[in-house]
Write a protein that holds these residues in place. Structure first.
Motif, mmCIF file in Angstrom:
data_model
loop_
_atom_site.group_PDB
_atom_site.id
_atom_site.type_symbol
_atom_site.label_atom_id
_atom_site.label_comp_id
_atom_site.label_asym_id
_atom_site.label_seq_id
_atom_site.Cartn_x
_atom_site.Cartn_y
_atom_site.Cartn_z
ATOM 1 N N LEU A 85 17.535 18.503 48.730
ATOM 2 C CA LEU A 85 17.964 18.097 50.068
ATOM 3 C C LEU A 85 19.160 17.153 50.003
ATOM 4 O O LEU A 85 20.097 17.261 50.803
ATOM 5 N N GLU A 88 22.270 19.162 49.129
ATOM 6 C CA GLU A 88 22.696 19.929 50.297
ATOM 7 C C GLU A 88 23.409 19.026 51.310
ATOM 8 O O GLU A 88 24.461 19.376 51.854
ATOM 9 N N ALA A 89 22.860 17.839 51.547
ATOM 10 C CA ALA A 89 23.466 16.913 52.500
ATOM 11 C C ALA A 89 24.815 16.411 51.991
ATOM 12 O O ALA A 89 25.776 16.300 52.764
ATOM 13 N N LEU A 93 28.469 16.957 53.737
ATOM 14 C CA LEU A 93 29.313 15.813 54.020
ATOM 15 C C LEU A 93 30.701 15.972 53.389
ATOM 16 O O LEU A 93 31.713 15.680 54.037
#
Length: 102
Positions: A85, A88-89, A93
């Motif tokens: 996660l 992915e974030a 960004l």
């Protein structure tokens, strides 16, 4: 104001309660057919539950500490899920910043 103005005082009985810390408290209760003293009473000194048997007082309930949002998330997700996660974030960004900067 005396008893003549207020009426007779109700008959009372004192009941002793002991907590796990050995504190004794003796509240008074009204005597009557339909009135019974409670089995447990909260100790006014420490807040623990108190019972009528001095040799076997009730065991205090164990309070769970406050859990943060992160603690709840860690209960639901594994370290691998968290890393995926986060990656992915970070990728999302970087794409957004690249679009803004580029």
């Amino acid at each position: 104001m005396g008893e003549t103005e207020r009426g007779d005082a109700a008959p009372r009985v004192r009941v002793s309660y002991w907590c796990a810390n050995g504190h004794e408290t003796a509240p008074s209760f009204s005597v009557g057919e339909d009135v019974e003293a409670p089995v447990n009473w909260d100790c006014p000194r420490c807040g623990y539950p108190a019972g009528m048997d001095p040799s076997n007082p009730p065991i205090p309930a164990r309070n769970e500490p406050y859990k943060t949002h992160l603690a709840y998330v860690k209960e639901r997700r594994s370290e691998e899920d968290g890393a995926a996660l986060l990656a992915e974030a970070l990728e999302a960004l970087q794409l957004r910043r690249g679009a803004v900067l580029g």
